[in-house]
Write a protein that holds these residues in place. Structure first.
Motif, PDB file in Angstrom:
ATOM      1  N   TRP A  99      37.317  53.530  68.938  1.00  0.00           N
ATOM      2  CA  TRP A  99      37.548  54.338  67.732  1.00  0.00           C
ATOM      3  C   TRP A  99      36.228  54.897  67.179  1.00  0.00           C
ATOM      4  O   TRP A  99      35.863  54.647  66.018  1.00  0.00           O
ATOM      5  N   PRO A 100      35.487  55.657  67.946  1.00  0.00           N
ATOM      6  CA  PRO A 100      34.146  56.086  67.513  1.00  0.00           C
ATOM      7  C   PRO A 100      34.132  56.963  66.267  1.00  0.00           C
ATOM      8  O   PRO A 100      33.111  57.040  65.595  1.00  0.00           O
ATOM      9  N   GLU A 101      35.256  57.594  65.927  1.00  0.00           N
ATOM     10  CA  GLU A 101      35.285  58.465  64.751  1.00  0.00           C
ATOM     11  C   GLU A 101      35.614  57.720  63.459  1.00  0.00           C
ATOM     12  O   GLU A 101      35.464  58.276  62.364  1.00  0.00           O
ATOM     13  N   LEU A 102      36.060  56.485  63.559  1.00  0.00           N
ATOM     14  CA  LEU A 102      36.466  55.739  62.368  1.00  0.00           C
ATOM     15  C   LEU A 102      35.283  55.522  61.433  1.00  0.00           C
ATOM     16  O   LEU A 102      34.260  54.951  61.817  1.00  0.00           O
ATOM     17  N   ARG A 103      35.427  55.971  60.193  1.00  0.00           N
ATOM     18  CA  ARG A 103      34.333  55.814  59.226  1.00  0.00           C
ATOM     19  C   ARG A 103      34.207  54.352  58.793  1.00  0.00           C
ATOM     20  O   ARG A 103      35.199  53.689  58.528  1.00  0.00           O
ATOM     21  N   ILE A 104      32.964  53.903  58.694  1.00  0.00           N
ATOM     22  CA  ILE A 104      32.672  52.514  58.342  1.00  0.00           C
ATOM     23  C   ILE A 104      31.647  52.481  57.218  1.00  0.00           C
ATOM     24  O   ILE A 104      30.641  53.192  57.253  1.00  0.00           O
ATOM     25  N   ILE A 105      31.913  51.648  56.232  1.00  0.00           N
ATOM     26  CA  ILE A 105      30.889  51.246  55.261  1.00  0.00           C
ATOM     27  C   ILE A 105      30.578  49.777  55.538  1.00  0.00           C
ATOM     28  O   ILE A 105      31.477  48.938  55.510  1.00  0.00           O
ATOM     29  N   ASP A 106      29.339  49.477  55.838  1.00  0.00           N
ATOM     30  CA  ASP A 106      28.916  48.088  56.021  1.00  0.00           C
ATOM     31  C   ASP A 106      28.482  47.565  54.655  1.00  0.00           C
ATOM     32  O   ASP A 106      27.418  47.930  54.154  1.00  0.00           O
ATOM     33  N   PRO A 107      29.281  46.693  54.026  1.00  0.00           N
ATOM     34  CA  PRO A 107      28.997  46.274  52.659  1.00  0.00           C
ATOM     35  C   PRO A 107      28.078  45.069  52.529  1.00  0.00           C
ATOM     36  O   PRO A 107      27.962  44.507  51.435  1.00  0.00           O
ATOM     37  N   HIS A 108      27.419  44.690  53.633  1.00  0.00           N
ATOM     38  CA  HIS A 108      26.574  43.497  53.522  1.00  0.00           C
ATOM     39  C   HIS A 108      25.527  43.455  54.626  1.00  0.00           C
ATOM     40  O   HIS A 108      25.830  43.179  55.794  1.00  0.00           O
ATOM     41  N   HIS A 109      24.297  43.741  54.261  1.00  0.00           N
ATOM     42  CA  HIS A 109      23.176  43.544  55.181  1.00  0.00           C
ATOM     43  C   HIS A 109      21.944  43.212  54.361  1.00  0.00           C
ATOM     44  O   HIS A 109      21.908  43.356  53.139  1.00  0.00           O
ATOM     45  N   HIS A 110      20.910  42.775  55.056  1.00  0.00           N
ATOM     46  CA  HIS A 110      19.654  42.406  54.413  1.00  0.00           C
ATOM     47  C   HIS A 110      18.520  43.246  54.980  1.00  0.00           C
ATOM     48  O   HIS A 110      18.665  43.910  56.006  1.00  0.00           O
ATOM     49  N   LEU A 111      17.406  43.187  54.322  1.00  0.00           N
ATOM     50  CA  LEU A 111      16.163  43.799  54.806  1.00  0.00           C
ATOM     51  C   LEU A 111      15.044  42.819  54.509  1.00  0.00           C
ATOM     52  O   LEU A 111      14.967  42.274  53.400  1.00  0.00           O
ATOM     53  N   TRP A 112      14.180  42.596  55.487  1.00  0.00           N
ATOM     54  CA  TRP A 112      13.033  41.733  55.233  1.00  0.00           C
ATOM     55  C   TRP A 112      11.986  41.884  56.323  1.00  0.00           C
ATOM     56  O   TRP A 112      12.243  42.405  57.392  1.00  0.00           O
ATOM     57  N   ASP A 113      10.796  41.391  56.005  1.00  0.00           N
ATOM     58  CA  ASP A 113       9.700  41.330  56.972  1.00  0.00           C
ATOM     59  C   ASP A 113       9.119  39.934  56.853  1.00  0.00           C
ATOM     60  O   ASP A 113       8.304  39.643  55.978  1.00  0.00           O
ATOM     61  N   ARG A 114       9.565  39.050  57.746  1.00  0.00           N
ATOM     62  CA  ARG A 114       9.189  37.645  57.706  1.00  0.00           C
ATOM     63  C   ARG A 114       8.544  37.267  59.026  1.00  0.00           C
ATOM     64  O   ARG A 114       8.731  37.957  60.028  1.00  0.00           O
ATOM     65  N   ASP A 160      46.547  52.915  56.982  1.00  0.00           N
ATOM     66  CA  ASP A 160      46.021  52.680  55.638  1.00  0.00           C
ATOM     67  C   ASP A 160      45.250  51.368  55.568  1.00  0.00           C
ATOM     68  O   ASP A 160      44.199  51.281  54.911  1.00  0.00           O
ATOM     69  N   GLU A 161      45.754  50.339  56.222  1.00  0.00           N
ATOM     70  CA  GLU A 161      45.056  49.050  56.239  1.00  0.00           C
ATOM     71  C   GLU A 161      43.722  49.175  56.953  1.00  0.00           C
ATOM     72  O   GLU A 161      42.703  48.631  56.493  1.00  0.00           O
ATOM     73  N   ILE A 162      43.701  49.881  58.050  1.00  0.00           N
ATOM     74  CA  ILE A 162      42.449  50.076  58.792  1.00  0.00           C
ATOM     75  C   ILE A 162      41.429  50.821  57.925  1.00  0.00           C
ATOM     76  O   ILE A 162      40.251  50.450  57.874  1.00  0.00           O
ATOM     77  N   ALA A 163      41.885  51.850  57.230  1.00  0.00           N
ATOM     78  CA  ALA A 163      40.987  52.607  56.365  1.00  0.00           C
ATOM     79  C   ALA A 163      40.391  51.720  55.280  1.00  0.00           C
ATOM     80  O   ALA A 163      39.203  51.823  54.955  1.00  0.00           O
ATOM     81  N   ASP A 164      41.196  50.819  54.716  1.00  0.00           N
ATOM     82  CA  ASP A 164      40.690  49.914  53.687  1.00  0.00           C
ATOM     83  C   ASP A 164      39.692  48.914  54.258  1.00  0.00           C
ATOM     84  O   ASP A 164      38.614  48.690  53.705  1.00  0.00           O
ATOM     85  N   LEU A 165      40.042  48.289  55.368  1.00  0.00           N
ATOM     86  CA  LEU A 165      39.213  47.230  55.934  1.00  0.00           C
ATOM     87  C   LEU A 165      37.824  47.713  56.317  1.00  0.00           C
ATOM     88  O   LEU A 165      36.825  47.002  56.129  1.00  0.00           O
ATOM     89  N   PHE A 166      37.741  48.922  56.850  1.00  0.00           N
ATOM     90  CA  PHE A 166      36.470  49.426  57.352  1.00  0.00           C
ATOM     91  C   PHE A 166      35.717  50.292  56.338  1.00  0.00           C
ATOM     92  O   PHE A 166      34.503  50.484  56.483  1.00  0.00           O
ATOM     93  N   TYR A 167      36.415  50.792  55.330  1.00  0.00           N
ATOM     94  CA  TYR A 167      35.777  51.797  54.473  1.00  0.00           C
ATOM     95  C   TYR A 167      36.238  51.728  53.013  1.00  0.00           C
ATOM     96  O   TYR A 167      35.429  51.608  52.095  1.00  0.00           O
ATOM     97  N   GLY A 168      37.548  51.817  52.808  1.00  0.00           N
ATOM     98  CA  GLY A 168      38.067  52.037  51.464  1.00  0.00           C
ATOM     99  C   GLY A 168      37.788  50.927  50.475  1.00  0.00           C
ATOM    100  O   GLY A 168      37.408  51.192  49.329  1.00  0.00           O
TER     101      GLY A 168
END
Length: 346
Positions: free
Chosen positions: A27-42, A327-335
Motif C-alpha cells: 500500500w505505498p500510497e497510504l498516507r501515514i502520520i508517525d505519532p511517536h519518534h525521538h531525536l538524540w545524539d548519544r 475508514d478504520e485503516i485511514a484512522d489507524l495510520f493517519y486520522g
C-alpha cells in the motif's frame, strides 16, 4: 547476543543487519502520520534529521511525524526546570527544516510532545509558556517518564523515574492543568501500572491522555516466559481503560526490550509477516476495545530500530490491517493521530 551500553536500555542499531532484509512496500500510497519518534545524539546512538528523513523515505508514504520527549538537547545554561525548553527548541528547529520544503513535502516534527516536569507546581505555567513561545502551535502535549517497576530487569528509561509518580498529587495537579493550555498527556507505563493510569485518567476527565506503546505488556524479568498470563492481565487493564472516553492508544513499541521480543538475535532481521503474526493478537484486541478512531500506529524509532526496520514495521501494520474497513485503516495510520494531536493535516 547484542548488548546495550551500561548507560542505555536500548539496543544498538546495526544498519548492515537491517539491510539484509528487503521487501516490497505494501500500500505505498497510504498516507501515514508517525505519532511517536525521538531525536538524540548519544554515545553510540545518533538519530537526528538525516536519520529520521531516511526512515520517512524508506518507501512508505509518511507525510508527518510527532516528536516525543527524549531528554535530548537540554539547555545547560538554564535553571533546571527550564532545561527541557532546549529540547523543544531543538525539535522545533528540525520541524522548521522540514517545513522549508528542502526535504520534500513531508513534515517531520509537525507536532512536539515536550518534557515539562508536571510536579513543578506554580512554576509549570512559566515553563509551558516558554515552550509555547519557542514552538508555537507545534507544541501539542507533555510527557514525563513514568514507566517504573521494582525489578531491576525491567527498565526502559536511561534514568529511572520515581516509583509513585502517577499517583503523586503534584503530578496529578500538573496533569489537570494541561487542559488550560490545550495540551494532551502522553503516558508510558507498564501493564502492571495500568490501574494507576486508570485512576489518573478518571481523575482528569477533561485531559486527552494517550497511552504509549500499547500499554506495556512486559516480557522480561519476572514476566519472561509468561506471555499468555501477561496478555490476560494486560487485556483486563486495557478493557477497563477503554471505558474512559479521554483515552487514546498508540500501537507500537514492540521493539522495546522490556516487551520481551528477541528479534535482534536472529541471523536475518524479521520479516513483516513474522512481525504481523507476533503482534496481531495485541493489535486486534486494542482495535476491538477502543475502536480504530481511538488507536494509532506508532514507530518509536530509533528505540525499536535495534529490532527491525522502519520499512518492515509499517508493512507489518498494513498486513494486520488488511481485514479492516477503509475508514478504520485511514484512522489507524493517519486520522487518529491527526485529530488527537491537532496537526491540521489535510
Amino acid at each position: 547476543m547484542i548488548s546495550t551500553s551500561s548507560e542505555s536500555p536500548h539496543l544498538a542499531i546495526r544498519p548492515e543487519w537491517l539491510a539484509l532484509r528487503q521487501e516490497e512496500t505494501l500500500w505505498p500510497e497510504l498516507r501515514i502520520i508517525d505519532p511517536h519518534h525521538h531525536l538524540w545524539d548519544r554515545p553510540g546512538s545518533r538519530y537526528l534529521l538525516d536519520e529520521l528523513n531516511a526512515d520517512m523515505n524508506c518507501g512508505h508514504n509518511v507525510v508527518a511525524t510527532v516528536f516525543v520527549q527524549s531528554r535530548s538537547m537540554y539547555s545547560q545554561d538554564s535553571e533546571e526546570s527550564f532545561r527541557p525548553v532546549g529540547e523543544v527548541e531543538f525539535a522545533n528547529g528540525v520541524a522548521a527544516c522540514f517545513a522549508s520544503g528542502l526535504y520534500g513535502k513531508a513534515r517531520g516534527c509537525a507536532g512536539i510532545v515536550a518534557g515539562a516536569d508536571l510536579t513543578l507546581g506554580s512554576q509549570l505555567h512559566d515553563v509551558i509558556g516558554k515552550m509555547r513561545q519557542v514552538a508555537g502551535e507545534r507544541l501539542k502535549g507533555i510527557r514525563n517518564s513514568t514507566a517504573w517497576h521494582q525489578s531491576p530487569e525491567v527498565r526502559s528509561n536511561p534514568i529511572l523515574p520515581p516509583a509513585d509518580l502517577l499517583t503523586d498529587p503534584r503530578f496529578i495537579t500538573g496533569v489537570r492543568s494541561l487542559q488550560e493550555y490545550g495540551l494532551s498527556l502522553d503516558v508510558w507505563a507498564y501493564h502492571t501500572q495500568l490501574p494507576e493510569v486508570f485512576d489518573l485518567a478518571a481523575t482528569c476527565p477533561q485531559v486527552s491522555i494517550i497511552i504509549d506503546h500499547l500499554g506495556g505488556p512486559l516480557g522480561v524479568g519476572p514476566y519472561a516466559g509468561a506471555r499468555d498470563d501477561v496478555f490476560r492481565e494486560w487485556k483486563k487493564g486495557m478493557h477497563k481503560l477503554a471505558g474512559l472516553p479521554n483515552i487514546t492508544v498508540k500501537i507500537g513499541g514492540f521493539g522495546l526490550k522490556v516487551l520481551g521480543y528477541q528479534y535482534f538475535e536472529l541471523e536475518l532481521p524479521p520479516s513483516s509477516a513474522q512481525l504481523a503474526a507476533d503482534w496481531r493478537p495485541y493489535v486486534e484486541t486494542l482495535i476491538e476495545l477502543f475502536g480504530a478512531a481511538r488507536c494509532m500506529f506508532e514507530g518509536n524509532f530509533p528505540v525499536d530500530k535495534g529490532m527491525y526496520s522502519y520499512h518492515a514495521m509499517w508493512n507489518a501494520f498494513k498486513r494486520i490491517s488488511q481485514s479492516c474497513s477503509s475508514d478504520e485503516i485511514a484512522d489507524l495510520f493517519y486520522g487518529t493521530a491527526n485529530r488527537i494531536y491537532h496537526l491540521g493535516s489535510p
